[in-house]
Design a protein around this motif. Structure first.
Motif, short mmCIF file in Angstrom:
data_model
loop_
_atom_site.label_atom_id
_atom_site.label_comp_id
_atom_site.label_asym_id
_atom_site.label_seq_id
_atom_site.Cartn_x
_atom_site.Cartn_y
_atom_site.Cartn_z
N UNK A 507 0.74 -1.05 0.01
CA UNK A 507 0.07 -0.09 0.16
C UNK A 507 0.95 1.22 0.08
N UNK A 613 -0.88 -1.79 -10.44
CA UNK A 613 -1.91 -1.01 -10.31
C UNK A 613 -1.48 0.28 -11.08
N UNK A 630 -17.78 -3.37 -14.90
CA UNK A 630 -18.69 -2.81 -13.75
C UNK A 630 -19.64 -3.56 -13.19
N UNK A 633 -19.89 -7.61 -9.89
CA UNK A 633 -19.53 -7.14 -8.61
C UNK A 633 -19.00 -8.19 -7.63
N UNK A 635 -16.34 -9.97 -6.46
CA UNK A 635 -15.13 -9.69 -6.84
C UNK A 635 -14.18 -10.09 -5.73
N UNK A 643 -4.91 -4.90 3.32
CA UNK A 643 -6.12 -4.90 2.66
C UNK A 643 -6.29 -3.45 1.82
N UNK A 644 -5.64 -2.50 2.46
CA UNK A 644 -5.83 -1.15 2.17
C UNK A 644 -5.65 -0.72 0.60
N UNK A 645 -6.71 -0.51 0.15
CA UNK A 645 -6.52 0.02 -1.42
C UNK A 645 -7.25 -1.08 -2.39
N UNK A 647 -10.11 -2.21 -2.29
CA UNK A 647 -11.45 -1.63 -2.48
C UNK A 647 -11.90 -0.95 -3.77
N UNK A 648 -10.79 -0.58 -4.21
CA UNK A 648 -10.72 0.07 -5.69
C UNK A 648 -11.19 -0.94 -6.55
N UNK A 649 -10.76 -2.23 -6.67
CA UNK A 649 -11.13 -3.20 -7.45
C UNK A 649 -12.29 -4.00 -6.94
N UNK A 650 -12.45 -4.36 -5.77
CA UNK A 650 -13.53 -5.17 -5.44
C UNK A 650 -15.06 -4.31 -5.01
N UNK A 651 -14.62 -3.06 -4.69
CA UNK A 651 -15.79 -2.27 -4.46
C UNK A 651 -16.57 -2.63 -3.17
N UNK A 652 -17.58 -2.00 -2.92
CA UNK A 652 -18.41 -2.10 -1.79
C UNK A 652 -19.10 -3.43 -1.53
N UNK A 653 -18.96 -4.24 -2.86
CA UNK A 653 -19.78 -5.76 -2.85
C UNK A 653 -18.86 -6.89 -2.93
#
Lengths: 694, 694
Positions: A507, A613, A630, A633, A635, A643-645, A647-653
């Motif tokens: 990260x 990235x 997109x 979802x 992912x 983990x940080x970062x 979420x850019x690729x896995x999103x909220x779901x």
């Protein structure tokens, strides 16, 4: 204290009205005025060190102001970057001509008087701290203390290496010196200690550090925290140590630099006792350090200098001409002779000359990529540090100026060039560099080598990036094409335990602007990672490599490793995928193994390898949509790091299989089991995410 | 080289069969056997330094193995953490009794022979490198080289501070010493140079470093990279330097430590010349460093020692008893006398005794929170570094052992305690610490102070966390309740430019497990941030504070700053919000200003202040859903730092107003305009995200 200063304190002692003094006071008043106009900056050190700067530039620096990119110019490094107005004043008075970003002359001065007036303003050429590439004449970006010191060791090393390889009888193409101005802060920072120890070991007689000993730091007298005998310390490092008891004593300064020039077996350390804010009412006080003097103080100071009180940004007639004249008188004939000689060199040593042409133009030799090896499919595989070593060893045969080493870890990071000699004081042509257990200095030295044409790499365990964050950042700020080789990249380190297992480091690197962080997934991705790194002449790359073996992926069955060049690519796929596994490095094979099971279970899965990235984010939207649509979802990111970062690729779901704690000391398989880096766990998380037997 | 070793090379010279030798060879063979059993580890240094460890522990260390938490025990720090088997062997032979995580005796040995057999295995008490809290008797976590050196300076400082404050006539509660074993790697690392310079300056005569000079590093002979005169360097730092020419010369070692004990005006540096892997066929080779010797080599080594060749993990009869006996003979009477004295101290100095009771129990004085100031609404506001200084100044009145300082930046970081004296060699009771421009050492020293009961803080500019990443990480690994005060937290630095403007640093800290990173949005959040930090006795906190003034938010109109305690909270709201602005630090007020405009425009917006991701992530799902409802996907994160990590809160459908490049040198307002940190831009991004006039 053996360093007791005997500095003169009354300005008028020096008011001899000589042209020299006029120039020195010009530097001082320009610095005061610029800081005052900006209402921000550091006036005291330029005022104290104006005689030092003037002496080096007008009497010693072999530099042609009209050709600031002459390869054999002497280098001047301002490690006290906050004293930027000293350097800007010198560049202005020298009349250095601007070279633009494309390496062409712009026809303008590097710094006009108007540029000085724009000190610290948006888009000016005179930012708060000197910035390489931003201002012609600035040899390296400084500000973080001690950084310039370490860079200068790298520059001196590069000069020695270039001389050893390219100088031939009758052709002394490289014999330049490196001058560095450092302060108390630089001396307190450990990085300068590391760099000085290395420079002493390597007997870099082309290196001269001027230590501005003014006994003032931001909190007050340095006696609050710093009363060691710095000169003695440098003797212990093997340096030639000279004391100049008064920064205003031009004769003593000149004698000291003469001694440096005459010294051939060790670097030179000149302790110059100075008074910060010299001549001002704040002289000798920490108040002269980091804020404008104020209009009234400036008036009083100018009075003391015998300067027109109300004149701002005054360069008296003849001062710039004399300054520039002194430099061109020395620099132009040297530069001209060098160029004539280099033309002859093309005839007598065409192959070496061709190398230098590439070097100076930041090019790679034609066909260099052909050296990149490919690796056969292999389930047992090879650690990416090992494949990295093989690729590197192949590359250096094509690019001889790709040089570097490790912070005492070459046998582990696999960066040794097989059969090549070490770079040592008795063999400056060696190409295996032993930086010692000095990660921070290594970083600064590698940057300095890159600033002097070399494609340099530095290597250590990934966790020890902690020791060299500052130079990694500076390599990105300066847009240097260095390669950082970081191995032992995760809990894959195993038994060495949490202190040696990187977690947050990916990260940290990925968050650094302009740094390409690549964590390749197998040996073939490693080859492309090195290709990517080499192609980037003006951007640093961090290669993040494994300790443990990684299977070499079947590229017939799955996609080509060339996808790495785009940062991320679909490695394995299903029709209309409902689930995407995203992985890097050692987890790519885990993702593939899980994918195969998922497909068996009738789940339409995709595997995306996302080693960089940085490169991936630079792709067009359509490409990115094709890799990570997109609409999908579900992912899962899998990486043996924090983990940080992600979420850019896995999103909220989506979900992540990453580390949320430090690691532990145990054999790797036990750790992978403990932290969920197993096919079973990937399947479990996948099915839960898809709402199957959750 | 003045350090030329004259080390004996033939084991049998020493095979005198004395009980001492038996114990020393026990340490050696336990180390060899454990590394071999783990098939991983570092046998050579424990074998070389067994006599040093044995001498310190049996002849000097004032330590009661049955009371390893006796506050006045001498400290033993193994800075060469890879030589962990040396320490584990010593702990085992000393019979140190285990203290569990709650500070109670478990009734078990800290390390049984079985624990040694579990070296480097999952969940063992003998991890690859020594871990504080994990193994009783380990005083600090080591492994990253030089870290232990800097910790030991902090421990010695803490001892001096505690002695100055709490010792009274007839009550010498604190007079312990700190012994540190360091290697060539430690000496090459700049952090040890910084720490040594500081220790010399502070004349810490209670500090003794043993430098294991074995002339071997991982790449081979240290002559490859390191041939400075280390002893002379330490003389330059103001240390007492002693040479012991043979690590096996117990008499010389004993004399050296006697000299240390008798020295009262400076720290002591003992250069011990040793042979790595002593007595083995790999003696004196880098091959003895970081891998098991192999069964056959072990057999030959044991032969050379006169040891039963096939015995594994053998502790001959009487060895442990004699070792423990030597320690208890010295340690128990001292510890008992101390305890009796401390009981009397409660009668004669009840207030100070109460402080110590709190200190030893890691408690804060009753009612300390009452000191926390509140700040009135103020549109002009106050920089969070300034409000932080006010809070700190209020807190130290309640918690006198909250001590610390800055890396020569106290006037800027505002961490000076007003009216308090400085901690200096002539006043060890001072509470303003001047660490000098030595961020890395400061980090290690602050950790060491925390390891010796103090609530310590260290402060610098946020960007210079780059210099102290390693100790920040170690503070998290060790779960120390230190407070890192990082100011000048963003492009808000302004004119100093990109080298001084943190970008990736928030991501770097947030990614570090177990570190609470708090970037408070106004003065009242600052007060709660300090409250949060103080309440966490076993977790480090990084306070990330602004250079520039931040409006003090109207807490009648908006929500209470107490929400900070949950990491994130709804600060301003609308009914059924369709848009959430998430901000931290200086951007919270920007978010509020934009929110007011959005509401005017009929957009139902919410503002979430999210100063601590760490605390927020620890909340229950229901709370998090109430702050950031999954259904609201139009989310904008606003932070004058890098983007990485924010996707966690904005997901694939949100937006970020963050930095994607390095900053620039200019007045802040110009930068905010350039990079989009304006109300206008927040409105524009908001409307675009909502599909309004996109």
């Amino acid at each position: 204290m053996s360093d007791a200063p005997t500095v003169s304190t009354t300005p008028d002692l020096h008011e001899d009205g000589s042209p020299e003094r006029l120039a020195i006071d010009t530097i001082r008043t320009l610095s005061m005025d610029a800081v005052q106009a900006a209402n921000s900056g550091h006036p005291g050190t330029p005022m104290a060190l104006a005689p030092v700067g003037h002496t080096i530039w007008t009497k010693f620096l072999r530099y042609d102001p009209a050709t600031p990119d002459w390869p054999n110019r002497d280098r001047f490094v301002l490690s006290v970057g906050h004293a930027s107005m000293l350097l800007y004043s010198l560049i202005h008075l020298a009349g250095i001509e601007e070279i633009d970003k494309d390496g062409k002359k712009s026809g303008k001065l590097a710094l006009s008087l108007d540029d000085l007036k724009g000190f610290r303003q948006l888009n000016s050429k005179t930012p708060g701290h000197p910035e390489y590439r931003h201002t012609t004449g600035v040899e390296t970006t400084t500000g973080p203390l001690g950084a310039g010191c370490s860079n200068s060791v790298g520059m001196a090393i590069a000069e020695r290496w270039l001389a050893a390889r390219y100088n031939k009888p009758g052709f002394t193409l490289f014999d330049h010196d490196v001058y560095t101005v450092a302060g108390d802060g630089c001396m307190m920072e450990g990085v300068s200690a590391e760099a000085a120890s290395l420079a002493g070991h390597l007997k870099l007689s082309n290196l001269c550090w001027v230590y501005d000993s003014n006994h003032i730091s931001i909190e007050g007298d340095t006696a609050l925290a710093f009363d060691e005998d710095v000169g003695k310390r440098f003797e212990a490092y093997g340096w030639n140590v000279i004391h100049v008891n008064d920064a205003n004593d031009i004769a003593a300064l000149t004698a000291a630099f003469d001694t440096f020039r005459a010294t051939t077996d060790k670097p030179t350390f000149i302790v110059v006792h100075s008074i910060i804010g010299w001549g001002s009412p704040r002289a000798g006080s920490e108040k002269a350090h980091g804020e404008p003097l104020g209009e009234e103080n400036i008036r009083l100071t100018k009075q003391a200098y015998g300067w027109p009180e109300d004149a701002k940004f005054l360069v008296p007639d003849g001062v710039a001409e004399a300054f520039k004249g002194a430099m061109t008188d020395r620099g132009v004939p040297l530069r001209e002779a060098w160029q004539a000689n280099f033309a002859k060199y093309h005839d007598e040593h065409p192959e070496l000359a061709a190398e230098l042409d590439d070097l100076f133009a930041s090019k790679l030799p034609k066909g260099w990529e052909a050296a990149l090896p490919t690796f056969d499919t292999d389930a047992k595989g090879i650690a990416s540090r090992d494949s990295g070593g093989k690729v590197l060893n192949a590359l250096v045969k094509q690019v001889p100026w790709l040089v570097g080493g490790a912070a005492d870890l070459a046998p582990s990071t696999k960066t040794d060039i097989k059969g090549a000699p070490s770079f040592e004081a008795d063999n400056y042509g060696g190409s295996n560099f032993h930086f010692g257990v000095r990660e921070h200095a290594m970083g600064g030295v590698v940057n300095g080598m890159a600033l002097s044409y070399l494609r340099a790499y530095g290597s250590t365990f990934f966790v020890f990036t902690d020791y060299m964050r500052a130079p990694v950042r500076l390599s990105a700020i300066m847009e240097l094409g260095v390669v950082w080789v970081f191995t032992h990249d995760s809990i894959g380190v195993g038994e060495d335990g949490p202190t040696h297992q990187p977690i947050e480091h990916l990260a940290m690197l990925r968050a650094t602007p302009g740094l390409d962080t690549i964590r390749p997934g197998d040996a073939n991705e490693v080859a492309y990672a090195w290709k990517a790194a080499m192609e980037e002449g003006d951007q640093p790359t961090a290669l993040v490599l494994s300790r443990q073996a990684l299977p070499t992926i079947d590229r017939e069955k799955y996609a080509s490793a060339e996808g790495l060049m785009k940062g991320g690519y679909v490695l394995a796929d299903s029709e209309n995928p409902e689930l995407i596994l995203i992985a890097t490095g050692s987890e790519v094979s885990l993702a593939i193994a899980a994918y195969e099971k998922l497909v068996e279970q009738g789940i339409a899965a995709r595997v995306v390898s996302l080693p960089s990235w940085h490169r991936y984010e630079a792709q067009e939207a359509a490409y990115k949509e094709s890799v990570l649509p997109k609409s999908v979802r579900a992912r899962i990111a899998i990486e043996q790091g924090g983990e940080i970062g992600w979420d850019r690729y896995v999103g909220l779901d989506g979900a992540t299989i990453t580390m949320s704690t430090f690691g532990a000391s145990a054999p790797l398989a036990k750790l992978q089991d403990k932290y969920g880096f197993t096919v079973e766990n990937v399947l479990k998380v996948s099915r839960a995410l898809l709402g199957k037997d959750a």
